[in-house]
Design a protein around this motif. Structure first.
Motif, PDB file in Angstrom:
ATOM      1  N   UNK A 516       0.878  -1.171   0.000  1.00  0.00           N
ATOM      2  CA  UNK A 516       0.000   0.000   0.000  1.00  0.00           C
ATOM      3  C   UNK A 516       0.923   1.230   0.000  1.00  0.00           C
ATOM      4  N   UNK A 517       1.167   1.807  -1.173  1.00  0.00           N
ATOM      5  CA  UNK A 517       2.226   2.816  -1.268  1.00  0.00           C
ATOM      6  C   UNK A 517       1.789   4.218  -0.816  1.00  0.00           C
ATOM      7  N   UNK A 518       1.663   4.400   0.477  1.00  0.00           N
ATOM      8  CA  UNK A 518       1.377   5.731   1.001  1.00  0.00           C
ATOM      9  C   UNK A 518       2.690   6.500   1.161  1.00  0.00           C
ATOM     10  N   UNK A 519       2.561   7.811   1.284  1.00  0.00           N
ATOM     11  CA  UNK A 519       3.744   8.649   1.479  1.00  0.00           C
ATOM     12  C   UNK A 519       3.544   9.463   2.750  1.00  0.00           C
ATOM     13  N   UNK A 520       4.600   9.522   3.546  1.00  0.00           N
ATOM     14  CA  UNK A 520       4.490  10.201   4.834  1.00  0.00           C
ATOM     15  C   UNK A 520       5.481  11.357   4.879  1.00  0.00           C
ATOM     16  N   UNK A 521       4.971  12.543   5.151  1.00  0.00           N
ATOM     17  CA  UNK A 521       5.855  13.691   5.377  1.00  0.00           C
ATOM     18  C   UNK A 521       5.863  13.980   6.865  1.00  0.00           C
ATOM     19  N   UNK A 522       6.978  13.700   7.511  1.00  0.00           N
ATOM     20  CA  UNK A 522       7.062  14.026   8.938  1.00  0.00           C
ATOM     21  C   UNK A 522       7.610  15.444   9.048  1.00  0.00           C
ATOM     22  N   UNK A 523       6.821  16.324   9.667  1.00  0.00           N
ATOM     23  CA  UNK A 523       7.345  17.652   9.976  1.00  0.00           C
ATOM     24  C   UNK A 523       8.021  17.513  11.336  1.00  0.00           C
ATOM     25  N   UNK A 524       9.306  17.194  11.285  1.00  0.00           N
ATOM     26  CA  UNK A 524      10.045  16.808  12.494  1.00  0.00           C
ATOM     27  C   UNK A 524      10.676  18.034  13.127  1.00  0.00           C
ATOM     28  N   UNK A 525      10.006  18.565  14.146  1.00  0.00           N
ATOM     29  CA  UNK A 525      10.591  19.703  14.860  1.00  0.00           C
ATOM     30  C   UNK A 525      11.115  19.282  16.223  1.00  0.00           C
ATOM     31  N   UNK A 526      11.154  17.960  16.450  1.00  0.00           N
ATOM     32  CA  UNK A 526      11.725  17.396  17.670  1.00  0.00           C
ATOM     33  C   UNK A 526      10.939  17.775  18.920  1.00  0.00           C
ATOM     34  N   UNK A 527       9.704  18.222  18.710  1.00  0.00           N
ATOM     35  CA  UNK A 527       8.885  18.614  19.856  1.00  0.00           C
ATOM     36  C   UNK A 527       7.468  18.108  19.670  1.00  0.00           C
ATOM     37  N   UNK A 528       6.756  18.013  20.791  1.00  0.00           N
ATOM     38  CA  UNK A 528       5.306  17.961  20.741  1.00  0.00           C
ATOM     39  C   UNK A 528       4.897  19.407  20.502  1.00  0.00           C
ATOM     40  N   UNK A 529       4.810  19.763  19.219  1.00  0.00           N
ATOM     41  CA  UNK A 529       4.839  21.166  18.822  1.00  0.00           C
ATOM     42  C   UNK A 529       3.689  22.008  19.338  1.00  0.00           C
ATOM     43  N   UNK A 530       2.479  21.466  19.289  1.00  0.00           N
ATOM     44  CA  UNK A 530       1.345  22.287  19.709  1.00  0.00           C
ATOM     45  C   UNK A 530       1.393  22.532  21.212  1.00  0.00           C
ATOM     46  N   UNK A 531       1.792  21.514  21.958  1.00  0.00           N
ATOM     47  CA  UNK A 531       1.913  21.699  23.408  1.00  0.00           C
ATOM     48  C   UNK A 531       3.026  22.706  23.695  1.00  0.00           C
ATOM     49  N   UNK A 532       4.124  22.583  22.944  1.00  0.00           N
ATOM     50  CA  UNK A 532       5.216  23.533  23.098  1.00  0.00           C
ATOM     51  C   UNK A 532       4.715  24.953  22.843  1.00  0.00           C
ATOM     52  N   UNK A 533       3.914  25.110  21.785  1.00  0.00           N
ATOM     53  CA  UNK A 533       3.398  26.440  21.450  1.00  0.00           C
ATOM     54  C   UNK A 533       2.586  27.014  22.617  1.00  0.00           C
ATOM     55  N   UNK A 534       1.761  26.182  23.227  1.00  0.00           N
ATOM     56  CA  UNK A 534       0.951  26.658  24.355  1.00  0.00           C
ATOM     57  C   UNK A 534       1.831  26.988  25.557  1.00  0.00           C
ATOM     58  N   UNK A 535       2.861  26.151  25.770  1.00  0.00           N
ATOM     59  CA  UNK A 535       3.755  26.433  26.899  1.00  0.00           C
ATOM     60  C   UNK A 535       4.524  27.730  26.653  1.00  0.00           C
ATOM     61  N   UNK A 536       4.877  27.966  25.407  1.00  0.00           N
ATOM     62  CA  UNK A 536       5.576  29.206  25.077  1.00  0.00           C
ATOM     63  C   UNK A 536       4.657  30.409  25.313  1.00  0.00           C
ATOM     64  N   UNK A 537       3.402  30.274  24.865  1.00  0.00           N
ATOM     65  CA  UNK A 537       2.510  31.429  24.908  1.00  0.00           C
ATOM     66  C   UNK A 537       1.830  31.630  26.256  1.00  0.00           C
ATOM     67  N   UNK A 538       1.526  30.540  26.937  1.00  0.00           N
ATOM     68  CA  UNK A 538       0.699  30.662  28.145  1.00  0.00           C
ATOM     69  C   UNK A 538       1.384  30.191  29.425  1.00  0.00           C
ATOM     70  N   UNK A 539       2.577  29.614  29.312  1.00  0.00           N
ATOM     71  CA  UNK A 539       3.286  29.143  30.508  1.00  0.00           C
ATOM     72  C   UNK A 539       4.703  29.712  30.561  1.00  0.00           C
ATOM     73  N   UNK A 540       4.825  30.948  30.102  1.00  0.00           N
ATOM     74  CA  UNK A 540       6.106  31.682  30.167  1.00  0.00           C
ATOM     75  C   UNK A 540       7.288  30.876  29.639  1.00  0.00           C
ATOM     76  N   UNK A 541       7.104  30.190  28.543  1.00  0.00           N
ATOM     77  CA  UNK A 541       8.167  29.424  27.909  1.00  0.00           C
ATOM     78  C   UNK A 541       8.781  28.381  28.828  1.00  0.00           C
TER      79      UNK A 541
END
Lengths: 626, 182
Positions: A516-541
Motif C-alpha cells: 500500500x504505497x502511502x507517502x508520509x511527510x514528517x514535519x520533524x521539529x523534535x517537539x510535541x509542537x502544539x503543546x510547546x506552542x501553548x507552553x511558550x505562549x501561556x506558561x512563560x516558555x
C-alpha cells in the motif's frame, strides 16, 4: 427448501459479504479464531495490522474517502480495548464504522476469564450502538442492523461482540429483509420540514451579512454539489470547517476557508460580524466558536443537522431543521425558486484568475489560495417576486468587506531563509504544488495538522482525512493507509508530526507487506509542537516534557527497516527534489523526515476560552491583531 | 421542602425501551456521561412484553430538559419518551420503612399509618415495618411525622406517573380545537 447450516463464524463472514464489504482491517486472537477460518475462503480482503488501533484508524480512513462503512475485526480483551480509541474518534467525527470483536464464550462471561473485557459496556459511550450476540441465529440480523445504524441518520461507529461459542454454534442461514430488522426505536429523519425550509429561505434573502458555516455533515450527506449550487445562486460566502475542508473548492471566490481557533482572519471575522449564519452539518464546536457568549453576537442562526440533539446544544437556533444536509439544501433551493430567485446567476465560479498576492513585508509569503471576493453581477431576479428585493448586488458591500479583510490579513509566514530548520509552511506549499489536485491528505493532530489544513489547497471533497473532534495523535499513518486502500487510484500523503508518527508508525510494516504505497511527510521539529506552542505562549516558555529528539529515533533508518523508502531533508533546496523522488515511488511507502523549525507557531490563533474577536495574527508579520 | 417533594427543578420522563439486556445501563450511563442528575428511577415491564417502562425524575437544573430528551432519544433501544409535567400528571410512589418503636409508642405510629391509609407489614418487639403508597408529597409528610420516632430503614421506590386525564368529551379533538380557536 431448507437453508444450509452454517457456523456462526461462517454466518458472520457471509453477512459481511452480503453487505458488500470488500476489505476489512484486523488482527486475530483466541476468541475471534473461529471467524478467521472462513476468511481464508472469503472474497473479502483482510489486511493484517500490527496493532488494533491501526485497524480502527485504517477503517476510518477508508470510510472517510469512500463514504462506505469501514470494517475492522479484532479479538477479545486487549484486542477490543485497543480499538476503543478509533471508536471514540469515529464517534466524534461521525464516521461509519463496523467493528467486530471476539468475546470469551457466553458460559465464561463475567468470570474474569482470560482476555475477557466488557467491551459493550466499555464502548457504550463511544459507539452509536453495540450488540452482544448470544445466539448464532441472530448474526445475520445483527450484522444488517449494525450496517444500517452505522450508515444512516448521523453516521457513526457500531460494535458487534461475538462470543466464541456463538461463533462455533450452527445456525440455519437466512438474510434479513428491511422489515426483519428489530429497531423499533430508530427512525432517523431525513427530509426537512417544508415550513421551516421556507422560513429559512426567506431569512436567506433578507440577510445583509450572511455566511454559510459548512461542517463535516456536508461530506457525510454527499451534499457538496447541492452546497455549491446554494453558494453560487445566493452569492453567500462559505466557511469550511476542519471537518469540511474540500467540500467547497478553496479556489472558489466565495470560499473563505477554515474558521476557528487556527482559522484565517477573514473566515473567523466573517462569522463574528455576520447577521445570518447558515450552519449546515456543523455543530458549533468550541474550536470554532471560541467563547460562546461572544460568538457571532448579531447573527441569526439557521441550523440544519440530521441529529436534532445538535440543535440548541451550544447556540440557540432561530430556525432548526432536522434532516439530511443534501435533501434540505435541495429543498432550500426549491424554496428559493418559489421565492423567485433566479436559477443561474452565471457568476459564482467566475473563473477569475488568481490575483497575484499583494506584495507584503520583505520575505513574507502569503497563501495564494482563493480568488478574492468577486462582486460580479448575476442574473436579475424575476421582477415583482420576493427575491426582487435580493439582487446579488445587495451583498456587494459585505463581499467587499470580506475582500478587504482577505487583502489585509492573508495567511502568511516569514519565508524560508537559509538558516535554521525548514519552515513547515514552506514544506507544505512545496508538497501541495508538487502533487496532483486530487491528492488525498491525511494528518495526525497538532501543529502539522493545522498547517496542513491552512496551507493545502483543497479542491475536491473527500481529499482531507483527519481527526477533528477527538484529536487523536497517531491517526495520520493508519488513516492514510486505509484511505489508499479505499482509493488506490489516488496519491495519498500523510502529513505527520514526529510525536504522532511515533505512536502508530509500525503500521508502515502493514503498508509495506500489503503493498500500500502511502507517502508520509514528517514535519520533524523534535517537539510535541502544539503543546510547546501553548507552553511558550501561556506558561512563560516553561517547556515541560515536550522535547523529543530530531535524531532519536532515526526516522530514515526506521522507515527503511519497515520496508519503506526513507529520506531526510534539512535544507530548503532539497525539499522539492525529495518530494519529486517520493512521488516517483509507487511500489512501497515513502517516509520523508523534514527537519523543521521548532520555533514556528500556528497563526492566526484564538486562545482557548477567548473570544473570536480577539484573534491574533502572526505578530512577526507586523500587522498586529485586528 | 423535603428532598422527595415535587418542585420546579424536577421533571418526569416516562421512557418506553426495548426489553433487552443492558438497556438500563445505556440509559443510566447516558445520564452519568453527560452530567445529568437522576432524582429517582423506576423500571418495570410494560403492558407489551417486548418493552419496558423506565420512569425517570430528572433534575432539570443539571441540564436543559430538551437536551436530555434528545440525547435519550438517540439511544437506539429507546422507543418513546413522554415528558410529564408534574402539574399535569398523576404520580404515585411506595414507601417501606422500619420504625424503632417499642410497645409504648407503637399505637401512635399505627395511628399515623391509618391516617395515611398505609399498612402495617411486620411487627417486632422494638420495631415496626410499615408501608404507605401515594403521591410523593404525601409520603414526604408521612416521613416528616414519623421521623421523630426514628427510622431504622427507609426505602422509597421512586415514582411512576401517568398523564392527568382529560375531562372533555372528545379528548382526541383537543389539538384540533385549539388550532381552530387560534
Amino acid at each position: 427448501m431448507s437453508q444450509p447450516e452454517l457456523t456462526g463464524a461462517q454466518a458472520l463472514i457471509k453477512s459481511l459479504e452480503m453487505q458488500r464489504v470488500e476489505v476489512m482491517f484486523g488482527l486475530p486472537g483466541g476468541a475471534i479464531l473461529p471467524v478467521y477460518d472462513p476468511i481464508i475462503d472469503s472474497s473479502i480482503r483482510h489486511i493484517l495490522v500490527r496493532h488494533e488501533q491501526g485497524a480502527g484508524h485504517m477503517a476510518e480512513g477508508y470510510a472517510h474517502v469512500t463514504g462506505r462503512p469501514g470494517v475492522a475485526m479484532v479479538t477479545s480483551g486487549p484486542g477490543a480495548t485497543n480499538i476503543v480509541t478509533p471508536l471514540a474518534d469515529a464517534y466524534m467525527d461521525s464516521v461509519p464504522l463496523v467493528v467486530v470483536t471476539g468475546q470469551v464464550a457466553t458460559t465464561s462471561i463475567g468470570t474474569d476469564a482470560f482476555q475477557e473485557s466488557d467491551i459493550t459496556g466499555i464502548t457504550m459511550g463511544v459507539t452509536k450502538h453495540n450488540w452482544l450476540v448470544t445466539d448464532a441465529a441472530d448474526i445475520p440480523r445483527v450484522v444488517a442492523e449494525a450496517f444500517h445504524v452505522a450508515t444512516t441518520g448521523r453516521p457513526g461507529p457500531v460494535l458487534i461482540d461475538l462470543p466464541k461459542d456463538v461463533a462455533n454454534a450452527t445456525m440455519e442461514w437466512y438474510w434479513p429483509g428491511p422489515s426483519d430488522l428489530d429497531l423499533p426505536g430508530y427512525h432517523p429523519v431525513t427530509e426537512g420540514d417544508p415550513v421551516l425550509v421556507r422560513r429559512a429561505a426567506e431569512l436567506l434573502l433578507a440577510a445583509e451579512r450572511p455566511v454559510i458555516y459548512a461542517g463535516g455533515g456536508i461530506l457525510k450527506a454527499r451534499a457538496c454539489e447541492a452546497l455549491l449550487e446554494l453558494v453560487e445562486r445566493t452569492g453567500i460566502p462559505v466557511v469550511t470547517t476542519l471537518m469540511a475542508r474540500g467540500s467547497v473548492p478553496d479556489s472558489h471566490p466565495l470560499c473563505l476557508g477554515m474558521p476557528g481557533m487556527h482559522g484565517n482572519y477573514t473566515a473567523v471575522t466573517a462569522m463574528q460580524r455576520s447577521d445570518l449564519l447558515v450552519a449546515l452539518g456543523s455543530r458549533f464546536d468550541d474550536r470554532v466558536t471560541g467563547k460562546v457568549g461572544t460568538f457571532a453576537p448579531e447573527a441569526k442562526i439557521i441550523h440544519v443537522d440530521i441529529d436534532p440533539a445538535e440543535h440548541h446544544k451550544v447556540r440557540r437556533a432561530d430556525i432548526a431543521i432536522a434532516g439530511d444536509c443534501r435533501l434540505v439544501i435541495e429543498e432550500l433551493l426549491s424554496a428559493l425558486d418559489a421565492l423567485g430567485l433566479p436559477a443561474c446567476p452565471g457568476s459564482g465560479r467566475a473563473g477569475t484568475p488568481g490575483v497575484p498576492a499583494a506584495p507584503g513585508a520583505a520575505g513574507v509569503v502569503r497563501r495564494p489560495g482563493a480568488t478574492p471576493m468577486d462582486a460580479s453581477p448575476g442574473a436579475e431576479p424575476v421582477p415583482g417576486s420576493p427575491a426582487a428585493a435580493f439582487p446579488r448586488e445587495r451583498l456587494d458591500p459585505w463581499r467587499a468587506q470580506l475582500a478587504e479583510w482577505q487583502e489585509r490579513f492573508p495567511l502568511g509566514y516569514i519565508g524560508q531563509a537559509g538558516e535554521g530548520g525548514l519552515k513547515p509552511q514552506y514544506v507544505l506549499e512545496t508538497l501541495r504544488d508538487a502533487t496532483p489536485d486530487d491528492t488525498i491528505v491525511a494528518s495526525g493532530v497538532g501543529q502539522h495538522q493545522m498547517f496542513a489544513s491552512q496551507w493545502w489547497r483543497f479542491e475536491h471533497p473527500y481529499t482531507w482525512v483527519n481527526s477533528g473532534g477527538l484529536g487523536t495523535m497517531g491517526f495520520g499513518v493508519p488513516a492514510a493507509i486505509g484511505a489508499k486502500v479505499g482509493r488506490p487510484d489516488r496519491m495519498v500523503w500523510a502529513i505527520d508530526g514526529d510525536g504522532c508518527f511515533q505512536m502508530t508508525a509500525q503500521e508502515l510494516v502493514t503498508a509495506s507487506s500489503e503493498r500500500i504505497p502511502v507517502k508520509i511527510a514528517i514535519l520533524n521539529n523534535a517537539y510535541l509542537g502544539m503543546v510547546r506552542q501553548w507552553q511558550e505562549m501561556f506558561y512563560e516558555e516553561r517547556y515541560s516534557e515536550v522535547y523529543l529528539s530530531p535524531d532519536l529515533p532515526d526516522y530514515v533508518g526506521w522507515a527503511e527497516s519497515m520496508g519503506c523508502v526513507g529520506l531526510r531533508v534539512t535544507a530548503p533546496e532539497e525539499v522539492g527534489p525529495a518530494i519529486d523522488k517520493a512521488n516517483a515511488v509507487d511500489d512501497r511507502p515513502v517516509v520523508i523526515d523534514f527537519r523543521t523549525d521548532a520555533a514556528e507557531k500556528v497563526y492566526p490563533m484564538v486562545a482557548a476560552g477567548a473570544s473570536n474577536d480577539d484573534i491574533v495574527v502572526d505578530p512577526a508579520l507586523g500587522q498586529g491583531g485586528r | 421542602m423535603s428532598p422527595y417533594g415535587v418542585d420546579q427543578r424536577h421533571h418526569i420522563l416516562s421512557v418506553l425501551v426495548e426489553n433487552k439486556a443492558g438497556v438500563l445501563a445505556r440509559v443510566a450511563g447516558l445520564f452519568a456521561r453527560r452530567g445529568y442528575n437522576i432524582f429517582s428511577l423506576a423500571v418495570a415491564p410494560s403492558g407489551d412484553d417486548r418493552l419496558s417502562r423506565i420512569t425517570i425524575v430528572v433534575d432539570v437544573e443539571s441540564a436543559p430538559l430538551e437536551q436530555i430528551v434528545k440525547q435519550l432519544d438517540k439511544l437506539i433501544p429507546v422507543v418513546q419518551i413522554t415528558e410529564l409535567d408534574p402539574a399535569e400528571s398523576r404520580e404515585r410512589e411506595l414507601l417501606l420503612a422500619t420504625v424503632a418503636v417499642g410497645p409504648e409508642e407503637r399505637g401512635q405510629v399505627i395511628q399515623l399509618v391509618g391516617v395515611f391509609e398505609g399498612k402495617i407489614v411486620d411487627v417486632g418487639t422494638e420495631r415496626l415495618t410499615v408501608m404507605v403508597a401515594g403521591a410523593p408529597g404525601k409520603l414526604d409528610d408521612f416521613e416528616d411525622l414519623v421521623r421523630p420516632y426514628g427510622f431504622v430503614e427507609l426505602q422509597r421506590t421512586g415514582r411512576v406517573a401517568l398523564p392527568r386525564l382529560d375531562r372533555q368529551a372528545y379528548p382526541h379533538d383537543r389539538t384540533h380545537q385549539t388550532e381552530k380557536a387560534g
